[in-house]
Design a protein around this motif. Structure first.
Motif, PDB file in Angstrom:
ATOM      1  N   ASP A  42      -8.395   9.731   2.586  1.00 24.74           N
ATOM      2  CA  ASP A  42      -9.028   8.879   3.588  1.00 24.74           C
ATOM      3  C   ASP A  42      -8.004   7.958   4.243  1.00 24.74           C
ATOM      4  O   ASP A  42      -8.027   7.739   5.464  1.00 24.74           O
ATOM      5  CB  ASP A  42     -10.150   8.052   2.957  1.00 24.74           C
ATOM      6  N   PHE A  43      -7.102   7.404   3.441  1.00 24.69           N
ATOM      7  CA  PHE A  43      -6.045   6.542   3.984  1.00 24.69           C
ATOM      8  C   PHE A  43      -5.159   7.321   4.947  1.00 24.69           C
ATOM      9  O   PHE A  43      -4.828   6.829   6.039  1.00 24.69           O
ATOM     10  CB  PHE A  43      -5.213   5.975   2.839  1.00 24.69           C
ATOM     11  N   ALA A  44      -4.777   8.532   4.564  1.00 27.62           N
ATOM     12  CA  ALA A  44      -3.920   9.356   5.421  1.00 27.62           C
ATOM     13  C   ALA A  44      -4.582   9.644   6.761  1.00 27.62           C
ATOM     14  O   ALA A  44      -3.914   9.712   7.801  1.00 27.62           O
ATOM     15  CB  ALA A  44      -3.573  10.664   4.709  1.00 27.62           C
ATOM     16  N   LYS A  45      -5.892   9.801   6.762  1.00 28.96           N
ATOM     17  CA  LYS A  45      -6.621  10.073   8.002  1.00 28.96           C
ATOM     18  C   LYS A  45      -6.762   8.816   8.861  1.00 28.96           C
ATOM     19  O   LYS A  45      -6.669   8.877  10.088  1.00 28.96           O
ATOM     20  CB  LYS A  45      -8.018  10.629   7.677  1.00 28.96           C
ATOM     21  N   ARG A  46      -6.979   7.674   8.212  1.00 33.96           N
ATOM     22  CA  ARG A  46      -7.284   6.437   8.947  1.00 33.96           C
ATOM     23  C   ARG A  46      -6.054   5.772   9.537  1.00 33.96           C
ATOM     24  O   ARG A  46      -6.130   5.150  10.599  1.00 33.96           O
ATOM     25  CB  ARG A  46      -8.001   5.450   8.029  1.00 33.96           C
ATOM     26  N   ALA A  47      -4.918   5.847   8.852  1.00 37.23           N
ATOM     27  CA  ALA A  47      -3.712   5.185   9.348  1.00 37.23           C
ATOM     28  C   ALA A  47      -3.278   5.845  10.655  1.00 37.23           C
ATOM     29  O   ALA A  47      -3.254   7.075  10.752  1.00 37.23           O
ATOM     30  CB  ALA A  47      -2.598   5.267   8.315  1.00 37.23           C
ATOM     31  N   PRO A  48      -2.935   5.052  11.680  1.00 37.57           N
ATOM     32  CA  PRO A  48      -2.521   5.637  12.961  1.00 37.57           C
ATOM     33  C   PRO A  48      -1.369   6.620  12.779  1.00 37.57           C
ATOM     34  O   PRO A  48      -0.504   6.423  11.924  1.00 37.57           O
ATOM     35  CB  PRO A  48      -2.071   4.419  13.767  1.00 37.57           C
ATOM     36  N   HIS A  49      -1.376   7.668  13.562  1.00 35.63           N
ATOM     37  CA  HIS A  49      -0.329   8.679  13.455  1.00 35.63           C
ATOM     38  C   HIS A  49       0.862   8.313  14.340  1.00 35.63           C
ATOM     39  O   HIS A  49       0.746   7.512  15.263  1.00 35.63           O
ATOM     40  CB  HIS A  49      -0.880  10.057  13.817  1.00 35.63           C
ATOM     41  N   GLY A  50       2.008   8.903  14.006  1.00 34.00           N
ATOM     42  CA  GLY A  50       3.213   8.689  14.785  1.00 34.00           C
ATOM     43  C   GLY A  50       4.223   7.769  14.145  1.00 34.00           C
ATOM     44  O   GLY A  50       5.382   7.722  14.552  1.00 34.00           O
ATOM     45  N   LEU A  51       3.809   7.014  13.134  1.00 33.01           N
ATOM     46  CA  LEU A  51       4.702   6.113  12.410  1.00 33.01           C
ATOM     47  C   LEU A  51       4.557   6.367  10.914  1.00 33.01           C
ATOM     48  O   LEU A  51       3.540   6.892  10.455  1.00 33.01           O
ATOM     49  CB  LEU A  51       4.362   4.657  12.714  1.00 33.01           C
ATOM     50  N   PRO A  52       5.567   5.985  10.113  1.00 34.41           N
ATOM     51  CA  PRO A  52       5.484   6.211   8.671  1.00 34.41           C
ATOM     52  C   PRO A  52       4.478   5.287   7.997  1.00 34.41           C
ATOM     53  O   PRO A  52       4.056   4.271   8.556  1.00 34.41           O
ATOM     54  CB  PRO A  52       6.914   5.922   8.188  1.00 34.41           C
ATOM     55  N   VAL A  53       4.132   5.663   6.776  1.00 37.29           N
ATOM     56  CA  VAL A  53       3.324   4.817   5.898  1.00 37.29           C
ATOM     57  C   VAL A  53       4.154   4.495   4.661  1.00 37.29           C
ATOM     58  O   VAL A  53       5.073   5.225   4.307  1.00 37.29           O
ATOM     59  CB  VAL A  53       1.999   5.499   5.495  1.00 37.29           C
ATOM     60  N   LEU A  54       3.817   3.392   4.025  1.00 31.19           N
ATOM     61  CA  LEU A  54       4.515   2.954   2.817  1.00 31.19           C
ATOM     62  C   LEU A  54       3.621   3.149   1.605  1.00 31.19           C
ATOM     63  O   LEU A  54       2.474   2.692   1.600  1.00 31.19           O
ATOM     64  CB  LEU A  54       4.904   1.482   2.941  1.00 31.19           C
ATOM     65  N   ASP A  55       4.139   3.822   0.582  1.00 29.22           N
ATOM     66  CA  ASP A  55       3.485   3.881  -0.717  1.00 29.22           C
ATOM     67  C   ASP A  55       4.113   2.767  -1.549  1.00 29.22           C
ATOM     68  O   ASP A  55       5.182   2.927  -2.134  1.00 29.22           O
ATOM     69  CB  ASP A  55       3.705   5.254  -1.364  1.00 29.22           C
ATOM     70  N   LEU A  56       3.467   1.609  -1.560  1.00 29.16           N
ATOM     71  CA  LEU A  56       4.004   0.408  -2.205  1.00 29.16           C
ATOM     72  C   LEU A  56       3.687   0.433  -3.694  1.00 29.16           C
ATOM     73  O   LEU A  56       2.530   0.499  -4.089  1.00 29.16           O
ATOM     74  CB  LEU A  56       3.393  -0.833  -1.558  1.00 29.16           C
TER      75      LEU A  56
END
Length: 206
Positions: A42-56
Motif C-alpha cells: 500500500d505504501f509503494a502504491k501511495r507514495a508519489p512516483h518518480g522519486l526514491p523512498v526511504l526504508d528508515l
C-alpha cells in the motif's frame, strides 16, 4: 538527555550489530507479521512516483527488497552497521546509508515517501517529535510517511525478545503519536491497527 541518547544508541545498535545475521534470518518471513506485506504494498502504491523512498531503520532489508520488487527506487537506512552489512549482502537493488533518524543526511524535499517499520520506538519519547520533523523535512509536497509503532505507555530498557541484548523501547498510544505527527507538520494523519498484536500504523502527508 544527550548522555541518555548516547547510551541508547550505543546499546541498541550493539544488540543489532551482535545479532545481525540471526535477526536478519528470523525477520525475513512476512508470514510471521500478519498484514505487514500488504502495508508495504500500500505504501509503494501511495507514495508519489518518480522519486526514491526511504526504508528508515531497514534492519535486514526485507521491506527494502519488496519495495524494489514493486518498482520503487529505494534508499535503505539504518544506524546499525551490522544490519546494513547484512541487508546489503541480500540486495543489490538499493542504495544503503548509515544514518541517524534525528539528523537525516538528506536534503530537504528529496523523497516521495518514508517507510519506518518499528524503528522510531527505539528513541525516547522526548525526541520523537524531532525525528518526525526530520522525516517531514525530507518529503516532497504530496509525499507520505508510514510509521509502525507499539501501543502502550512508558519507555525504558528491555532485554531479550527477538534478539539477545538490551534495547530501548518507547510505547505510545496512537492518539498521542498522531498529535506528535501533527506537531511535526504532517497532514491527513491516519491511524490503523495492524494484524500484529499491539502494533498500529500511522500515516501522514506533507
Amino acid at each position: 538527555m544527550p548522555d541518555l541518547l548516547r547510551n541508547i544508541t550505543r546499546a541498541t545498535c550493539s544488540a543489532y550489530d551482535a545479532n545481525a545475521e540471526a535477526y536478519g534470518e528470523i525477520s525475513e518471513d512476512y508470514d510471521q507479521f500478519p498484514g505487514l506485506r500488504q502495508e508495504v504494498v500500500d505504501f509503494a502504491k501511495r507514495a508519489p512516483h518518480g522519486l526514491p523512498v526511504l526504508d528508515l531503520g531497514c534492519g535486514g532489508g526485507r521491506d527494502t527488497r519488496l519495495l524494489a520488487e514493486l518498482g520503487r527506487r529505494v534508499v535503505a537506512g539504518d544506524h546499525s552497521h551490522g544490519m546494513l552489512t547484512w541487508a546489503r549482502s541480500r540486495s543489490g537493488t538499493a542504495g544503503f546509508l548509515r544514518l541517524d533518524a534525528l539528523a537525516l543526511p538528506l536534503r530537504e524535499r528529496c523523497l516521495a515517501g518514508v517507510w519506518a517499520s518499528g524503528c522510531l520506538l527505539h528513541l525516547p519519547l522526548a525526541l520523537m517529535g524531532a525525528a518526525l520533523a526530520e522525516v517531514h523535512r525530507v518529503l516532497v509536497p504530496g509525499g507520505i510517511a508510514v510509521i509502525s509503532m507499539r501501543d502502550g505507555e512508558g519507555e525504558g530498557w528491555r532485554s531479550g525478545g527477538s534478539l539477545d541484548g538490551e534495547r530501548w523501547f518507547t510505547f505510545v498510544g496512537p492518539e498521542t503519536f498522531a498529535g506528535r505527527m501533527e506537531d511535526a507538520g504532517f497532514s491527513e494523519i491516519r491511524i490503523r491497527f495492524s494484524g500484529r498484536s499491539g502494533w498500529y500504523v500511522a500515516s501522514g502527508g506533507r
